[in-house]
Design a protein around this motif. Structure first.
Motif, PDB file in Angstrom:
ATOM      1  N   SER A 199      89.389  87.298   9.382  1.00 54.76           N
ATOM      2  CA  SER A 199      88.405  87.782  10.452  1.00 54.76           C
ATOM      3  C   SER A 199      89.063  89.070  10.547  1.00 54.76           C
ATOM      4  CB  SER A 199      88.213  86.658  11.401  1.00 54.76           C
ATOM      5  OG  SER A 199      88.575  86.551  12.401  1.00 54.76           O
ATOM      6  N   VAL A 200      88.002  90.152  11.066  1.00 55.40           N
ATOM      7  CA  VAL A 200      88.737  90.985  11.645  1.00 55.40           C
ATOM      8  C   VAL A 200      88.361  91.910  13.171  1.00 55.40           C
ATOM      9  CG1 VAL A 200      89.215  93.735  10.829  1.00 55.40           C
ATOM     10  CG2 VAL A 200      88.915  92.065   9.000  1.00 55.40           C
ATOM     11  N   PRO A 201      89.478  91.691  14.324  1.00 51.51           N
ATOM     12  CA  PRO A 201      88.600  91.937  15.219  1.00 51.51           C
ATOM     13  C   PRO A 201      87.228  93.207  14.774  1.00 51.51           C
ATOM     14  CG  PRO A 201      91.189  91.704  15.005  1.00 51.51           C
ATOM     15  CD  PRO A 201      90.717  91.823  14.218  1.00 51.51           C
ATOM     16  N   LYS A 202      86.914  92.998  16.251  1.00 56.62           N
ATOM     17  CA  LYS A 202      85.703  93.583  16.584  1.00 56.62           C
ATOM     18  C   LYS A 202      86.115  95.642  16.738  1.00 56.62           C
ATOM     19  CE  LYS A 202      81.660  93.873  16.326  1.00 56.62           C
ATOM     20  NZ  LYS A 202      80.392  93.763  15.659  1.00 56.62           N
ATOM     21  N   VAL A 203      87.109  95.510  17.204  1.00 59.13           N
ATOM     22  CA  VAL A 203      87.115  97.100  16.965  1.00 59.13           C
ATOM     23  C   VAL A 203      88.477  97.765  15.861  1.00 59.13           C
ATOM     24  CG1 VAL A 203      87.920  96.446  19.768  1.00 59.13           C
ATOM     25  CG2 VAL A 203      89.571  96.040  17.981  1.00 59.13           C
ATOM     26  N   TYR A 204      88.422  97.518  14.834  1.00 62.51           N
ATOM     27  CA  TYR A 204      88.231  97.447  14.118  1.00 62.51           C
ATOM     28  C   TYR A 204      87.445  97.392  13.036  1.00 62.51           C
ATOM     29  CZ  TYR A 204      93.408  97.413  15.606  1.00 62.51           C
ATOM     30  OH  TYR A 204      95.014  97.485  16.723  1.00 62.51           O
ATOM     31  N   HIS A 205      86.046  97.362  13.289  1.00 66.73           N
ATOM     32  CA  HIS A 205      85.207  97.596  11.685  1.00 66.73           C
ATOM     33  C   HIS A 205      84.663  98.551  11.455  1.00 66.73           C
ATOM     34  CE1 HIS A 205      83.192  92.696  12.694  1.00 66.73           C
ATOM     35  NE2 HIS A 205      85.072  92.841  12.170  1.00 66.73           N
ATOM     36  N   PRO A 206      84.611  99.403  13.074  1.00 64.84           N
ATOM     37  CA  PRO A 206      84.504 101.154  12.400  1.00 64.84           C
ATOM     38  C   PRO A 206      85.165 101.922  11.775  1.00 64.84           C
ATOM     39  CG  PRO A 206      84.614 100.986  14.781  1.00 64.84           C
ATOM     40  CD  PRO A 206      84.725  99.694  14.598  1.00 64.84           C
ATOM     41  N   PHE A 207      86.112 101.057  11.044  1.00 66.37           N
ATOM     42  CA  PHE A 207      87.457 101.957  10.061  1.00 66.37           C
ATOM     43  C   PHE A 207      87.231 101.244   8.808  1.00 66.37           C
ATOM     44  CE2 PHE A 207      89.703 101.915  14.782  1.00 66.37           C
ATOM     45  CZ  PHE A 207      89.812 103.447  14.178  1.00 66.37           C
ATOM     46  N   ILE A 208      85.861 100.501   8.824  1.00 61.14           N
ATOM     47  CA  ILE A 208      86.637  99.678   7.621  1.00 61.14           C
ATOM     48  C   ILE A 208      84.674  99.986   7.115  1.00 61.14           C
ATOM     49  CG2 ILE A 208      85.055  97.410   6.469  1.00 61.14           C
ATOM     50  CD1 ILE A 208      88.031  96.069   8.168  1.00 61.14           C
ATOM     51  N   VAL A 209      83.858 100.243   8.181  1.00 61.73           N
ATOM     52  CA  VAL A 209      82.396 100.856   7.705  1.00 61.73           C
ATOM     53  C   VAL A 209      82.430 101.988   7.665  1.00 61.73           C
ATOM     54  CG1 VAL A 209      80.192 101.373   8.584  1.00 61.73           C
ATOM     55  CG2 VAL A 209      81.757  99.014   9.309  1.00 61.73           C
ATOM     56  N   GLY A 242      67.169  93.431  17.403  1.00 67.43           N
ATOM     57  CA  GLY A 242      66.885  91.647  16.820  1.00 67.43           C
ATOM     58  C   GLY A 242      67.217  92.172  15.696  1.00 67.43           C
ATOM     59  N   ILE A 243      66.702  92.913  14.670  1.00 69.87           N
ATOM     60  CA  ILE A 243      66.565  93.183  13.198  1.00 69.87           C
ATOM     61  C   ILE A 243      68.192  93.085  12.531  1.00 69.87           C
ATOM     62  CG2 ILE A 243      66.013  95.049  11.337  1.00 69.87           C
ATOM     63  CD1 ILE A 243      63.960  95.653  12.815  1.00 69.87           C
ATOM     64  N   GLU A 244      68.845  93.790  13.197  1.00 68.89           N
ATOM     65  CA  GLU A 244      70.659  93.590  12.693  1.00 68.89           C
ATOM     66  C   GLU A 244      71.352  91.916  13.095  1.00 68.89           C
ATOM     67  OE1 GLU A 244      71.673  98.300  14.529  1.00 68.89           O
ATOM     68  OE2 GLU A 244      72.593  96.227  15.578  1.00 68.89           O
ATOM     69  N   LYS A 245      70.426  92.000  14.071  1.00 70.01           N
ATOM     70  CA  LYS A 245      71.186  90.474  14.470  1.00 70.01           C
ATOM     71  C   LYS A 245      70.753  89.049  12.986  1.00 70.01           C
ATOM     72  CE  LYS A 245      72.370  89.926  18.928  1.00 70.01           C
ATOM     73  NZ  LYS A 245      71.909  89.718  20.653  1.00 70.01           N
ATOM     74  N   ALA A 246      69.059  89.766  12.590  1.00 73.35           N
ATOM     75  CA  ALA A 246      68.801  88.842  11.615  1.00 73.35           C
ATOM     76  C   ALA A 246      69.091  88.820  10.331  1.00 73.35           C
ATOM     77  CB  ALA A 246      67.205  88.867  11.775  1.00 73.35           C
ATOM     78  N   GLU A 247      68.806  89.779   9.967  1.00 74.81           N
ATOM     79  CA  GLU A 247      69.689  90.972   8.858  1.00 74.81           C
ATOM     80  C   GLU A 247      71.351  90.085   8.738  1.00 74.81           C
ATOM     81  OE1 GLU A 247      71.054  94.752   6.620  1.00 74.81           O
ATOM     82  OE2 GLU A 247      70.538  94.789   8.247  1.00 74.81           O
ATOM     83  N   GLU A 260      84.118  87.928  12.308  1.00 71.93           N
ATOM     84  CA  GLU A 260      83.994  87.029  10.420  1.00 71.93           C
ATOM     85  C   GLU A 260      83.484  88.619  10.081  1.00 71.93           C
ATOM     86  OE1 GLU A 260      83.991  83.328   9.149  1.00 71.93           O
ATOM     87  OE2 GLU A 260      82.114  84.315   9.732  1.00 71.93           O
ATOM     88  N   ILE A 261      83.807  88.677   8.841  1.00 72.16           N
ATOM     89  CA  ILE A 261      82.938  89.648   7.646  1.00 72.16           C
ATOM     90  C   ILE A 261      82.746  89.215   6.257  1.00 72.16           C
ATOM     91  CG2 ILE A 261      83.478  91.683   6.202  1.00 72.16           C
ATOM     92  CD1 ILE A 261      85.562  93.116   7.819  1.00 72.16           C
ATOM     93  N   VAL A 262      81.925  89.078   6.333  1.00 68.62           N
ATOM     94  CA  VAL A 262      81.615  87.648   4.904  1.00 68.62           C
ATOM     95  C   VAL A 262      81.589  88.487   3.718  1.00 68.62           C
ATOM     96  CG1 VAL A 262      80.195  86.155   3.639  1.00 68.62           C
ATOM     97  CG2 VAL A 262      80.102  86.572   6.328  1.00 68.62           C
ATOM     98  N   ILE A 263      81.960  88.759   2.575  1.00 67.41           N
ATOM     99  CA  ILE A 263      82.105  88.848   1.222  1.00 67.41           C
ATOM    100  C   ILE A 263      81.936  87.971  -0.232  1.00 67.41           C
ATOM    101  CG2 ILE A 263      83.574  90.491  -0.477  1.00 67.41           C
ATOM    102  CD1 ILE A 263      86.017  90.778   2.083  1.00 67.41           C
ATOM    103  N   PRO A 284      78.890  92.888  10.443  1.00 67.28           N
ATOM    104  CA  PRO A 284      78.214  92.403  11.685  1.00 67.28           C
ATOM    105  C   PRO A 284      78.038  93.674  12.027  1.00 67.28           C
ATOM    106  CG  PRO A 284      80.324  90.897  11.641  1.00 67.28           C
ATOM    107  CD  PRO A 284      80.511  91.935  10.765  1.00 67.28           C
ATOM    108  N   PRO A 285      76.712  93.821  12.339  1.00 67.51           N
ATOM    109  CA  PRO A 285      76.328  95.562  13.221  1.00 67.51           C
ATOM    110  C   PRO A 285      77.447  95.359  14.068  1.00 67.51           C
ATOM    111  CG  PRO A 285      74.805  93.788  13.278  1.00 67.51           C
ATOM    112  CD  PRO A 285      75.924  93.470  12.104  1.00 67.51           C
ATOM    113  N   GLN A 286      77.227  96.753  15.397  1.00 67.04           N
ATOM    114  CA  GLN A 286      77.924  96.505  16.619  1.00 67.04           C
ATOM    115  C   GLN A 286      77.656  96.028  17.456  1.00 67.04           C
ATOM    116  OE1 GLN A 286      80.700  98.700  15.997  1.00 67.04           O
ATOM    117  NE2 GLN A 286      81.192  98.575  18.104  1.00 67.04           N
TER     118      GLN A 286
END
Length: 722
Positions: free
Chosen positions: A240-250, A216-221, A279-282, A271-273
């Motif tokens: 927009s970056v597919p969710k599966v590639y987020h770990p390589f960015i993070v 919940g904290i992750e979603k709210a943040e 969508e990634i916001v910059i 967005p947390p896992q």
């Protein structure tokens, strides 16, 4: 690890159209084919020369030709409509690790059930609760969407471990998060099941406090940061970056993301896992945002070309060893091998783990995954719940010994099992140790449960626990009274349990043949029933030895005398007791006899001879006023006929000593007060004027209208004239 996972489905939906449901709700998800653990397969998205030809969805399922038929006539049936309901169903899962408390509640019973009933009452949603062997809880919530969200938030507050986090958001963005009249903030709290505290306008702090579950904290943040990022307007962007590639960015432990933000000076919100968003916001300065976006997209494009995948099957119980505490093992694998490990949701039955990364690194990552999965062995031993305390030992003695011999082996007592986790070799050793204990107690110990009427408990326990303590000491058994279930549980050596059961059953059979009876007797007669030094009640108890007669103490201030014993004896005792009460009542007739004070000594006689003789011969109780008392009345108590005889004999003594006459005059009670006068002055004057005559008025409860006059014989004529 996700603290809670929510599944949602509409219920009672009536579909009357023939439209393609998938075209309305999105593209069809293609099922993934299972891959064997022994021979994992991989696909390289960047190299297509050796890949098997692939087909698109349109190739496999071409569209139907256009309908060229004639228009539907006007009298044709109208098109069907879809009828839906506002009722929805959601499943909320709280894992054992994220559960606030781990005491053993049985599927919604006890305190958990009470809390759910209260939440259901407050929100209007229907809630069902079930518990798993791993201490997890699953909630089925039915109702309107708003009711479900409210119920979900309250459930997580009560049952899930609560954490808090400070999120720094520019002060000028706080009003956007609050929304009009705080509506947006309340909706955000409902959707994320969190509590969000925004500092007041008078405070200078930028920090917003979010409390709730980790998910919940992750979603709210995420939502708060997204709202804040949108306020930068000219200096925010999205990609927009597919969710599966987020770990390589993070990167592992956010290392890559932190480095990107330091290099570009932009804020990058990934967005947390647990949040399924691509969508990634910059946000930040224009140049910084453009630079950061370019770098993020470059990483994505590079990994899209380089990445291959491999899927392996790993037992669900071993997944948490692959994940590690707070995902530390996944981060280590990503750091060491450059491969991202994708785990199925904790509440999903799927056992497939997907590895995504460069082809050359997949083998090494796969080896690490297998090592981590098998680094801890988990064993479940069949052990009835009642044996658990013997496995633990007195004051934990067995567990301390196990810890010395097999360190770092975790022991969990479940419903009818004992679970061991730890190093495989030491777990095997601990399994032998605990199996021996369980087998020993199963062979030599047992338990029985007896259903007993709760009203018998105090008789079975005995005074100060005497009956139960005797059985415990003599037979070496444990006896527990489960009052909420009306059961008595006997546990211990088989012979002892059998003997204790026989004795208790005999006691229960006897109690079932007994009856209790309450006898209402005026509390003023209780002392008379007991008798001098308890003689009368002792005689009654000796006659009915199996009947318990309980007479209340004066402090209890009650008229109820209790009888308990065999039915026949209680009935007989009741009759005799009432007979005794009747005799006492008959012997309690009271008369007050006025005798001139100077004649009291003659009534008593020398050494009390006269009064003793009258008492013995009339069987009455005669009380004379004390020597210094001016009262002349002698009180006689006993049977009516005996009392009258005693009165006559006492008056005879007085008459023989003095020429005294008595006269009863009928006077209506309404004149008594007038004759007596204020403070008795008038009647005293009359008695004095008439030469010391004694005038006695009847008591108010006697219902008599006769006034008694006593005086010397020569005074009588003057009295009558007066």
């Amino acid at each position: 690890m996700q603290a809670a996972v929510m599944e949602e489905s509409n219920v009672e939906t009536v579909e009357q159209t023939t439209t393609n449901n998938k075209q309305e709700h999105g593209q069809l998800e293609q099922p993934s084919s299972p891959t064997s653990v022994a021979t994992p397969t991989s696909t390289n998205s960047g190299n297509t020369s050796n890949a098997t030809p692939t087909f698109s969805y349109d190739d496999l399922f071409p569209a139907l030709p256009a309908n060229t038929a004639a228009p539907i006539s006007s009298n044709a049936a109208p098109p069907c409509v879809r009828v839906t309901t506002t009722q929805k169903t959601q499943v909320l899962h709280v894992t054992g690790e994220e559960r606030k408390t781990t005491e053993s509640d049985k599927f919604g019973e006890g305190e958990s059930k009470r809390i759910c009933q209260q939440i259901s009452k407050d929100t209007g949603a229907q809630i069902e609760i079930a518990g798993g062997k791993n201490q997890s809880l699953t909630f089925l919530i039915k109702g309107k969407q708003s009711e479900i969200l409210d119920a979900r938030r309250r459930i997580l507050m009560h049952f899930s471990t609560q954490a808090s986090k400070l999120v720094s958001i520019p002060k000028e963005h706080h009003r956007v998060i609050l929304g009009k009249r705080g509506d947006r903030l309340r909706e955000l709290e409902r959707v994320t099941a969190t509590r969000i505290n925004i500092p007041s306008q008078t405070e200078e702090s930028d920090n917003i406090t979010i409390s709730g579950t980790k998910e919940g904290i992750e979603k709210a943040e995420q939502e708060i940061r997204q709202l804040s990022a949108e306020q930068y307007k000219k200096c925010s962007d999205r990609t927009s970056v597919p969710k599966v590639y987020h770990p390589f960015i993070v990167g592992p432990n956010n290392e890559n993301l932190t480095k990107l933000m330091e290099e570009t000076g932009a804020k990058i919100n990934v967005p947390p896992q647990s949040v399924q968003k691509d969508e990634i916001v910059i946000s930040g300065e224009k140049d910084a945002v453009a630079n950061a976006k370019a770098k993020v997209e470059a990483i994505y494009k590079e990994m899209e070309k380089k990445c291959s995948t491999v899927s392996v099957e790993v037992a669900k119980s071993q997944h948490r060893y692959v994940i590690g505490p707070k995902g530390s093992t996944l981060a280590d694998i990503l750091r060491i091998t450059g491969v991202s490990v994708e785990m199925p949701p904790t509440d999903s039955p799927l056992e497939t783990i997907t590895l995504r990364g460069p082809q050359v690194a997949l083998g090494n990552a796969l080896t690490v995954v297998y090592q981590k999965a098998n680094s801890v062995k988990s064993v479940e031993i069949e052990a009835p719940n009642w044996t658990h305390k013997y496995v633990i030992g007195r004051k934990g003695a067995n567990m301390r010994q196990l810890e010395e011999e097999c360190p770092n082996v975790n022991v969990f007592c479940l419903d009818d099992k004992i679970k061991l986790e730890g190093d495989p070799e030491r777990v095997d050793q601990a399994t032998i140790y605990i199996n021996d204990i369980v087998r020993n107690y199963l062979d030599h110990y047992t338990y029985v449960v007896m259903t007993v009427n709760p009203s018998y408990y105090k008789h079975i326990i005995g005074k100060a626990g005497a009956n139960v303590n005797r059985l415990k000491d003599e037979l070496k058994v444990n006896i527990n009274i489960e009052e909420d279930q009306n059961n008595i549980r006997i546990e211990g050596p088989k012979d002892g349990v059998q003997q204790a059961q026989l004795e208790l059953q005999e006691k229960i059979d006897k109690l079932e043949n007994e009856k209790s009876k309450d006898v209402i007797i005026d509390r003023r007669l209780h002392r008379s029933i007991i008798g001098t030094k308890g003689e009368k009640i002792r005689e009654l108890k000796d006659r009915y030895r199996q009947v318990t007669i309980t007479i209340p103490s004066p402090q209890e201030n009650t008229d109820i005398v209790k009888l308990r014993g065999p039915k026949e004896d209680v009935d007989k005792c009741h009759k005799d007791l009432l007979k005794l009460v009747k005799e006492i009542q008959e012997s309690s007739h009271i008369i007050e006899v006025p005798i001139f004070k100077q004649f009291h000594k003659f009534v008593i006689g020398k050494g009390g001879a006269n009064i003793k003789k009258i008492r013995d011969e009339t069987q009455t109780k005669i009380d004379l006023p004390a020597e210094g008392d001016t009262n002349e009345v002698i009180v006689i108590t006993g049977k009516k006929e005996n009392v009258l005889e005693a009165k006559e004999r006492i008056q005879k003594i007085q008459n023989e000593l003095s020429d005294i006459v008595s006269e009863e005059v009928q006077i209506a009670p309404k004149f008594y007060n007038s004759i007596i006068g204020t403070g008795g002055k008038l009647i005293s004057a009359i008695m004095e004027e008439c030469g010391g005559v004694s005038i006695k008025f009847p008591t108010s409860d006697s219902k008599s209208d006769k006034v008694c006059f006593r005086c010397k014989a020569y005074i009588r004529p003057f009295l009558l004239i007066y």
